[in-house]
Design an enzyme around this catalytic site. Sequence first.
Site, PDB file in Angstrom:
ATOM      1  N   GLU A   1     -22.255 -17.772  -0.469  1.00  0.00           N
ATOM      2  CA  GLU A   1     -20.902 -18.103  -0.027  1.00  0.00           C
ATOM      3  C   GLU A   1     -20.861 -19.462   0.678  1.00  0.00           C
ATOM      4  OE1 GLU A   1     -18.581 -16.466  -1.247  1.00  0.00           O
ATOM      5  OE2 GLU A   1     -19.748 -14.726  -1.903  1.00  0.00           O
TER       6      GLU A   1
ATOM      7  N   HIS B   1     -20.270 -22.290  -1.749  1.00  0.00           N
ATOM      8  CA  HIS B   1     -18.856 -22.603  -1.980  1.00  0.00           C
ATOM      9  C   HIS B   1     -18.302 -23.437  -0.831  1.00  0.00           C
ATOM     10  CE1 HIS B   1     -18.436 -20.178  -5.505  1.00  0.00           C
ATOM     11  NE2 HIS B   1     -18.665 -19.040  -4.890  1.00  0.00           N
TER      12      HIS B   1
END
Length: 782
Positions: A563, A566
Site C-alpha cells: 500500500e 501506491h
Amino acid sequence: MLISPCRLYRASFRPITLIQHPLPRRLAFAAASHSHAPTTQDDNVLRHVFDSQSFWRSFRHTGGCIATQSKGLFCNRYLTQPQGFLDFSRATVEKCQRLVANVVGASTNKERCSIPYFFDRLSDSLCRVLDMADFVRSTHPDSSWQETATQAYAMLFQFMNVLNTTPDLKAQLEAALGDPEVRAGWTSEEKMVAQILLKDFSKSAIDLPEEKRQAFVNFSNRISQLGTKFIKGMRPELPSISFQHRQLRDVDPLVLQHVTRSHLTGVSIPTVGPVAITALRSMKDEAARRKLYIAGRSTLKSQLQTLQEFLQTRAKVANLSGYRSYADMNLSDKLAQSPAAVHSFLAALSKDNESQTQQEMEEMLFLKKLEKGDEDTSIQIEPWDRDYYQTQLANKQRSRSRRPDFLSAYFSLGTVIQGLSRLFTQLYGVRFEPAPIAPGEVWDPGVRRLDVIDEDKGRIAVLYCDLFARPGKSPNPAHFTLRCSRRISHSEITEASISHPNLDPMQVINDGMAISHNASTNTTYQLPTIALICDFEEPSDQHSDSKESALLSFRNMQTIFHEMGHAIHSILGRTACQVVSGTRCATDFAELPSVLMEHFAADAHVLGLFARHWQTDAPLPYEMVAERLAIERRGQGVETEHQILLAMLDQAYHSDLPLTMEGGFDSTKVLQDVWDRYGSVKEPRETSAQGFFGHLVEYGGTYYSYLFDRAIAGKVWQEVFDGGRHGAAIRRERGRRFRDEVLRWGGSKDGWSCLAGLLGDERLRDGGPEAMAEVGKWGIKD
C-alpha cells in the site's frame, strides 16, 4: 470523462480461499545483511507514535492543537459537520459552472490556450468532492457522515455525467487541439491532459443525438447503482452448513470453539470466512471438503441477476459509444489498448507458467494417492483439494526446517513504518514526520497523520494512516488519494482574492487543506492528501506500555509495503496538472510501484534497516525470512494460473457476450467454459463463484493488470535493483532511476515510454500486442 477514480484497493474474489492478489513467494537472495539505519529524534518519535498507545494519546494534541472548534475533516473548511458535505458539493457545482463558461466562451487563441488549464481545474474540483465522499461513505464510522457523503457523491456524479455529454465542451477541446498555434503554447502535460480528455469524451456517446446522450447518462447512473448493489450482495446462498463431528476432527479445536454444536445436527460452521478457510485446508474427509467448497462458492440467484444486468448495461454503454464491447472501450487508453493484446499477454504468461503448474499438480496428486493408499489412475486433483494438499506440502517443509515462525516479533507496526521512512529516505530523499491532529481532522481517534518531507522541497504530502481494526470497518487494505497534487496558478490566486476579499485566498482555493509554496521559484502546489487503510489488531490498553506494540505477521508487513507503494506514487508523481498526478495513470500501470515494493519487503538489506525484536532489539536473522519465502513459494504456479483464469473471465464478461451469447447470457456457463478450456481442474457445475468477484466492478476488463504489473515488477527488480544483490535495493542512484523514469511522471508520460527508458529496451516503446506478449514471456518472478 472528466474524472477517473484515484482509489486503488485490493479485495477478495471468493470468500473461502486465497484469491486476493497473491503476495510474494520467493527464495532468499543471500544471507542476512543488516544495513546502517540512521536514527534521529523524529525517527524515534515516528516509531513510538505507532507502537505506544500512551505516547500517541499525548502526542496527538501537541503543537497547540488543543482548541475545541473543529478544523474540519482533513482540515477541509466545509467538513466541520456532516451537512458540510452538501454545502461543499453545491459550492463545487457553482465553481464548475464558472469553469465551464470559461471553456465554452473561449474565442481567441489566447483564451483557447487556457482550455487544458480550465479542464484540469474542472476535474480537480469534481474529484475533491467525489474522492473524499467515496472514502468517507466507505470508511467513516459515523452513519450521518456516511449518508451525507453518499448524497454528495450522487449529486456530483450526476453533474459529472452531464458534463461528459456536453457537446460544447468537446467542440472547444477539439478546436484547440486542432490549432497548431494554440497547441504551441501548451506544456507537455497540458497536451497529455487534452488528449486524455478527448479520448474520454469519445467514450461518452457525446456525438449522438440528445435522446441517446440521455440514455448514456441513465445507463451510467444505473451501472453505478448496480455496482454498489453487487458489492453489497457478495454473500453465499447458505451462510452455514453442518458436518458430523468426525469430519472435523483434523480442524484446530481453537478455530471451532465458537461454532454451533448440536447432538442432532452435528457441527455447524460458516461457509465463508476464517473458519471455512481453515477447515478447507485441514479436513481430511474429501466429501466434507467438497461440500464446503461448493457451498462457499454458491451465491444467491438475485446476485447473479444483478451481475447480469450490470454487465449487460456496461455492454450497452459501450455500444452507444461506438465500441464493440466494454473491454474494447475501457482498454483503449490503457497500455494494452485492446482485448487482443491482453490475450497475447495472458497466453504468453500461461505458457511460461505451465511447467510449474504441472509440477505442483503432480506433487499434490502424489500426496492424494499416498493418503488414499490407492494407485487408481482415475484419481485426480479436484478444486476442493488444492488448499488442503498445498497446506500438507507446506507443513512438511516447515517440519523439515524445525524452526518456529516468530517473525512477527520483529515487525512491530512502529518499526515497519520507521523502516519505510528510512527506505524512502535512502531511495528518494523523502521521510515521514508524525504530526499532531487538529480538532475534527480525522474520523477515528486511532488515525495517525504523517507529513511527508522532501530533503530539498520541504513538505510535499499529507498521509493519514488508519491501520487498526474496528467494528464495521472493511478488512480490505486500501490506498485512497483524497486530493491530488496540482500547481496553483497566480491567476487563480488573484481570482480568489477578488471573489473573497475577506478570506485568505489559499483558504478559498484549497478549502483549508495543505499547500506548499516555494519562494525561490514562486510556485504553489496543493499537496497530495492520502489515506492508507488496514485492519490490524490494535493492542489492548490494559497492557503495560512495553507491550502496547501491534506486532504484524510477515504477510501484513508485506501488505503495508504494497500500500505504501501506491502512496509513494501519489507523493512523488507531483505534476502541475491534477488529471495526470500520481496514480492517475493507466490502470494497467498503476500497480507497478506497489507490487515492486513487495520485493523490497523481502530484501535482506531493506529488512536490515528496521527489523528488530520488539523486546530485545536483536536484529532479524534473515534465515527465518528465507525459510518463510521458500514455504510460500510452494503453489505459486497454481495460484498464478488461477489469477490468469480470473483475468480471462473478466475479459469474457466484458466482451460482447452479455448481449450476443446464444440462448441468452449465462454468467455461470461463461465461467465454466473458461475453466474448462484453460484450467488444470474444472469448476464444479453447482457453483456460481462469479457472485463474489468484486473486482469486476472496479476493473471492468482490466483485471489482468495485477499479473501484468507483477511481471514488469519482477523484471524491474532484477534489472534496476539487481535483485537486491550487494545492497542495490537501498542505493540512491537506483531509486533516482526509478523515480525519474516512472514515479515522477504520474500519468503525464506514456507507460510504455517509461518502461523503455527504465529498462533500456526500445522494443517496448510503441506498445501493442508484441510488447504485451514480451512482458508475458518474462513470467512471474517473485
